[in-house]
Structure formats: structure tokens, C-alpha cells
Design an enzyme around this catalytic site. Structure first.
Site, PDB file in Angstrom:
ATOM      1  N   ASP A   8       6.214 -61.714 -10.595  1.00  0.00           N
ATOM      2  CA  ASP A   8       6.966 -62.555 -11.525  1.00  0.00           C
ATOM      3  C   ASP A   8       7.591 -63.651 -10.665  1.00  0.00           C
ATOM      4  O   ASP A   8       8.562 -63.403  -9.952  1.00  0.00           O
ATOM      5  CB  ASP A   8       8.031 -61.686 -12.217  1.00  0.00           C
ATOM      6  CG  ASP A   8       9.040 -62.520 -13.011  1.00  0.00           C
ATOM      7  OD1 ASP A   8       8.821 -63.731 -13.160  1.00  0.00           O
ATOM      8  OD2 ASP A   8      10.042 -61.935 -13.475  1.00  0.00           O
ATOM      9  N   LYS A  70      10.451 -74.407  -9.525  1.00  0.00           N
ATOM     10  CA  LYS A  70       9.537 -74.120 -10.640  1.00  0.00           C
ATOM     11  C   LYS A  70       9.738 -75.119 -11.783  1.00  0.00           C
ATOM     12  O   LYS A  70       8.864 -75.313 -12.616  1.00  0.00           O
ATOM     13  CB  LYS A  70       9.806 -72.687 -11.125  1.00  0.00           C
ATOM     14  CG  LYS A  70       8.885 -72.186 -12.211  1.00  0.00           C
ATOM     15  CD  LYS A  70       9.168 -70.718 -12.492  1.00  0.00           C
ATOM     16  CE  LYS A  70       8.486 -70.211 -13.735  1.00  0.00           C
ATOM     17  NZ  LYS A  70       8.861 -68.820 -14.026  1.00  0.00           N
ATOM     18  N   GLU A 171       4.568 -64.778 -19.167  1.00  0.00           N
ATOM     19  CA  GLU A 171       5.680 -63.837 -18.940  1.00  0.00           C
ATOM     20  C   GLU A 171       5.944 -62.939 -20.153  1.00  0.00           C
ATOM     21  O   GLU A 171       6.057 -61.711 -19.987  1.00  0.00           O
ATOM     22  CB  GLU A 171       6.937 -64.620 -18.533  1.00  0.00           C
ATOM     23  CG  GLU A 171       6.794 -65.172 -17.115  1.00  0.00           C
ATOM     24  CD  GLU A 171       7.724 -66.330 -16.790  1.00  0.00           C
ATOM     25  OE1 GLU A 171       8.643 -66.616 -17.587  1.00  0.00           O
ATOM     26  OE2 GLU A 171       7.534 -66.961 -15.736  1.00  0.00           O
ATOM     27  N   ASP A 193      12.626 -64.595 -24.161  1.00  0.00           N
ATOM     28  CA  ASP A 193      12.694 -64.600 -22.693  1.00  0.00           C
ATOM     29  C   ASP A 193      13.456 -65.838 -22.219  1.00  0.00           C
ATOM     30  O   ASP A 193      12.910 -66.942 -22.207  1.00  0.00           O
ATOM     31  CB  ASP A 193      11.243 -64.591 -22.154  1.00  0.00           C
ATOM     32  CG  ASP A 193      11.197 -64.599 -20.627  1.00  0.00           C
ATOM     33  OD1 ASP A 193      12.260 -64.645 -19.990  1.00  0.00           O
ATOM     34  OD2 ASP A 193      10.077 -64.561 -20.082  1.00  0.00           O
TER      35      ASP A 193
END
Ligand code: AMP
Length: 523
Positions: A8, A70, A171, A193
Site C-alpha cells: 500500500d 504521491k 485501494e 477510503d
């Protein structure tokens, strides 16, 4: 059997998992940490630091410490998100030769894929140290809402880190795989999420090992970082009114504020109020100035209310796209560190009319799901089938700048679709195929993924040639496009390679340069 790990790769933290004795387990580092900060730094003597040591020195070495990269990966330098990051982050971001954002610390420059590779290499190292064997393959997760360019840049990062990236998975889908392993029967679940930098919402149907994503929605530039920033802005504003000092251009003060803001935010998930104390934050003619104040949960909630409400719009859209109503959902699972905030949990509970499921650890569940998918891919002992969807529509630009959708968002991947197009002028011998991803009816409002020219079309009146454009999205969500002139059989095809991703030659060079950082497990 080749060893495969699930990673992850988070905006704030990363986590790695693998199968041990038939169970997916999160792998701790030798220091006992189950998550590793996605932070990379260079010290004054050019030492590379990654993870906890990098994070620990962020305040005193703010300009040479990269976090939240990211949020930049796979974007164009001129995008609104990168331009906003220029204001927020203390490290230098500049425009690279491919119109991509590049990062410079300690006079060295890095592509965003290289920065992610540093974190991935650390996760590989942690896994190898724990497992006592070398690891070459991985399944890496990305936000469901990542577009093709962001996925390719993440896959490139894996290659630079010396990993064979078996698959990129979303994810929420990974979280559903891990959740599904502990649950039998047919269920419709909603996964909310909210991580450090991105927000994803997905609705999935699960039955007997088949996990089918029905709809997905989200925002790849919304997460805990924005909550922190609201607190920082609030503190900076108060400090300015009290002392007349603007802290925004003081990198070290801003980094201290960011640090304290995040800590206060996390404390306020447990307590109603917290004290913020930053001695010697600035100084003026009258001496040092300190920051001391109380921040209450109510104040924090008022500062971020619109962000939480914004996520609910995506939730609503996702439920609508799935053709369902909130009451049709059997279970709601919340994932991502920021979802620990009580206000977020309450907003989700209120929307669905049920409390979110408590049985999963939001920090670990995504890596566990990636490990399950990895195991299913390499040895088939995990009897799971993941059917995911493409988050954004895909198409090409046509005359007048219109966006002709060829694949609709939320189509199950892998998918292949074709559509016939034609010329707009007599004797037109070539067409330019410009590939876009997004939901706007005007092509330029969407993300340009790439373009190519199909030449050699035999002379014919306009509207007569038949040019078939085919789109192919693989299981990792990576797009290929081809165009064929049906009369001549001429064909052009590309794996869509946006200008802002690395070319094969650039990638080979970087892989070569990075080999010097490779490590082997000891013993
Ligand atoms: P992730 O990307 O899932 O690791 O999430 C990281 C984000 O979660 C960061 O912005 C953290 O500040 C935030 N976070 C972690 N724990 C908490 C907490 N207890 N309350 C609020 N936010 C948290």
C-alpha cells in the site's frame, strides 16, 4: 513459488504485507513499525534517509525532505494540483523536460516515480529482512480514482525499485479483498477510503470469493493533508493578527506548524480539546514570539466541515452510479487514517443509516488485500476473483473539440471497445488520435493521455473512410489505443504514454542509475 508482496503505497504512510502460513500478515520493520512514512530526505552530507528517520528530521531539514509526492505523481507541472503544491511544500518542485513535476533536494533532481521508488525499495527491504529471502514481485495499490498516467508512473516506480509489478490494484478493491476473506455470503459493501492525500469511494458486490466493483468515485487531491493545512492556515492567521508576523515564507516555522497541526488533529479524534505549544516560532524587534493556544474538536470540525461534506457528494454520486440507494448497502467499511476522525465516521454513518464496520484496521487492510491478490496471481491458492472498474470515461477528441466517449466510467476491466470514425475533409490522408480521460463533454477539459497519427489513408471524399479506433484497458487499468483504416488495413497503436510519464529509454537509464541502491537480504 516466487514470493510476492502487497504494498500500500500511501501519500503519508506505506505498508507491506505477505502470506505466511496461509494467512496475509502485515510485515513490521526491524524497529517494530507496521507502517512506514512515505518520506524521503537527503542530509547535508548527501545521505539518503527514508521512512521514520526521514520524517524525524523533517523540521530541521524541511527544504530537503520530500513528503506527499504521491499528490504529484503522473500529473502535469501546469496542473492546478501541482501549482497548489508549489505553495504548500517546502521542497523545490520544478518543471521537467516532459512537462512533469520534478523534485530537487540537496542539489539532486528526481522524477516523482524515482521518489516513490525510494519508498517502494524501502518496503521491499523491510519485507526481505523479515522474510529472510529476496522478493522480486509485488502488487501495488493506487487510489481507484488514479488516471492512466498516474498508474503508469506508479508502475514505473515499482520497476525502478527492482520489483516486477504483477498488477496495480485499486485501494478500495484491495480493502474489499481483505474484508471479504473474513466474510462469507453475498453482500453489497461500501468502502469509504480517506487517506493522507486521496479520497476514494467504491461500492462492491461480494459473493463466494468474487469481488466485483460496481461503481467508484473520488478525488485524488483530497485527504488528511488538507485537514492539516486548514489548521495551519488557522494558526498562521491567528499568529499574524496577534504579533503582526507572517510565517508563510519561513520554511522551518511552517514545517513545525504542519507537524503540530497533524498531531493536534489526531489527538482531537480522542479528546475534545488540545493545547498547541510552539516556543520560539519567530522573533521581531521585541524578542522571541511563541505560539500557545487551545484547539477544540468543535473548532477543527468548523474548519474542515466543507471538506467532509465534499466527500459525501462523491459518496452520493457513487451510490447513484451503482443504481442503488444508501439503504441497499449491507456493510460500510471505512479505510485510511483520516477516517478515524469522529466527524468523518458520523457523516458516513448518517449517510448510510448504519455505523461503519469496526473489524478492519484502516492502516493495514489495503496492504493485506494487495497480498491476497498477489497470492491469487502467482499460485492460485487464494480463491478470489477481483473484477474492478475504470474510474473515468475514455475517448478521443473529435471535430470542434468534442469528447467522444468510447468506454464509459465504471466499466468492468479488462475491457476492449471499438468505434468507427471518419475524415472531415476530402482527400484527408492522416488523422490525429488524441486520447482523453474524464467526464467533460469538451475534450480539452479532460486529461490528455496521449496522441498519435494514423497516416496513409487512401484518397477519398470526406466522410467515406472508415477508421476504427479501439481502446483496451488491462486489469491494472492501463490503457492501449489503436486506430485502423479499414480500407487499407493500415494500423497504428500505442500503449498510451502521456508526455508527462517516462519514456522507455529514460526509465532504463534511471533503473541503471538506481541499481547502486539495491540491497540483498543478509544470511
Ligand atoms: P493514510 O494515507 O491512510 O496512512 O492516512 C494518513 C492520514 O490519516 C494522515 O493525514 C494522518 O494525519 C491521518 N490520521 C491518522 N490517524 C488519525 C487520527 N487518529 N485522527 C485523524 N486523522 C488521522
Amino acid at each position: 513459488m516466487a514470493r510476492v508482496i502487497g504494498i500500500d503505497l500511501g501519500t503519508t504512510n506505506s505498508c507491506v504485507a505477505a502470506f505466511q502460513d496461509g494467512q496475509p500478515v502485515v510485515i513490521p520493520s526491524s524497529g517494530g513499525y507496521k507502517v512506514t512514512p512515505s518520506v524521503f530526505a537527503m542530509t547535508a552530507d548527501a545521505e539518503h534517509l527514508v521512512g521514520h528517520p526521514a520524517r524525524r528530521q523533517a523540521i530541521t531539514n524541511a527544504e530537503n525532505t520530500v513528503f506527499a509526492s504521491k499528490r504529484l505523481i503522473g500529473r502535469r507541472f501546469d496542473s492546478a494540483e501541482v501549482q497548489r503544491s508549489l505553495e504548500l511544500y517546502p521542497y523545490r518542485i520544478f518543471e521537467g523536460p516532459n512537462e512533469d513535476p520534478r523534485i530537487s533536494i540537496s542539489d539532486q533532481t528526481f522524477t516523482c516515480s524515482e521518489v516513490s521508488a525510494v519508498v517502494l525499495r524501502e518496503m521491499k527491504r523491510i519485507a526481505e529482512e523479515f522474510l529472510g529471502e529476496s522478493v522480486d514481485s509485488a502488487v501495488i495499490t493506487v487510489p481507484a480514482y488514479f488516471n492512466d498516467t498516474q498508474r503508469q508512473a506508479t508502475r514505473d516506480a515499482g520497476r525502478i525499485a527492482g520489483l516486477d509489478v504483477l498488477r496495480i490494484i485499486n485501494e478500495p478493491a484491495a480493502a474489499a479483498l481483505a474484508y471479504g476473506m473474513a466474510h462469507d455470503g453475498e453482500e453489497k459493501i461500501a468502502i469509504y477510503d480517506l487517506g493522507g492525500g486521496t479520497f476514494d469511494m467504491s461500492i462492491l458486490e461480494m459473493s463466494d470469493g468474487v469481488v466485483e466493483v460496481v461503481a467508484t468515485a473520488g478525488n485524488t487531491f483530497l485527504g488528511g493533508e488538507d485537514f492539516d493545512q486548514r489548521i495551519v492556515d488557522h494558526l498562521v492567521g491567528n499568529f499574524e493578527s496577534e504579533h503582526g508576523i507572517d510565517l508563510r515564507s519561513d520554511a522551518m516555522a511552517m514545517q513545525r506548524l504542519k507537524d503540530v497541526a497533524e498531531k493536534a488533529k489526531c489527538i482531537l479524534s480522542q479528546r475534545e480539546s488540545t493545547e498547541i505549544n510552539l516556543p520560539f516560532l519567530a522573533s521581531d524587534g521585541e524578542g522571541p514570539r511563541h505560539l500557545t493556544c487551545e484547539l477544540s474538536r468543535d473548532q477543527l470540525e468548523a474548519l474542515v466541515e466543507d471538506i467532509v461534506e465534499g466527500t459525501l457528494k462523491s459518496v452520493e454520486q457513487c451510490v447513484l452510479d451503482a443504481g442503488l440507494e444508501p439503504k441497499d448497502i449491507d456493510h460500510v467499511v471505512v479505510v485510511g487514517g483520516q477516517s478515524r476522525m469522529p466527524m468523518v465516521q458520523e457523516a458516513v454513518a448518517e449517510f448510510f443509516g448504519q455505523r461503519p464496520h469496526k473489524g478492519v484496521n484502516p492502516d493495514e487492510v489495503v496492504a493485506l488485500g494487495a497480498a491476497i491478490q498477489g497470492c491469487a496471481l502467482v499460485d492460485g491458492t487464494q480463491d478470489v476473483l477481483l473484477l474492478d472498474v475504470t474510474p473515468l470515461s475514455l475517448g478521443i477528441s473529435t471535430a470542434g473539440g468534442h469528447f467522444a466517449r468510447i468506454i464509459d466510467r465504471n466499466s468492468t476491466v479488462p475491457v476492449n471497445k471499438s468505434h468507427p470514425f471518419t475524415t472531415t475533409r476530402d482527400d484527408q490522408s492522416a488523422v490525429k488520435i488524441r486520447v482523453f480521460q474524464g467526464e467533460n463533454d469538451m475534450a480539452l477539459e479532460n486529461d490528455l493521455l496521449g496522441e498519435f497519427v494514423l497516416a496513409g489513408i487512401p484518397s477519398a471524399p470526406k466522410g467515406e473512410p472508415e477508421i476504427e479506433v479501439s481502446f483496451d484497458i488491462d486489469s491494472s487499468g492501463i490503457v492501449s489505443v489503436s486506430a485502423r483504416d479499414m480500407a487499407s488495413g493500415m494500423k497504428q497503436s500505442i500503449t498510451v504514454n502521456a508526455k508527462s510519464t517516462l519514456s522507455e529509454e529514460e526509465l532504463d537509464l534511471i533503473i541503471e542509475e538506481n541499481a547502486q541502491f539495491d540491497v540483498q537480504p543478509r544470511g
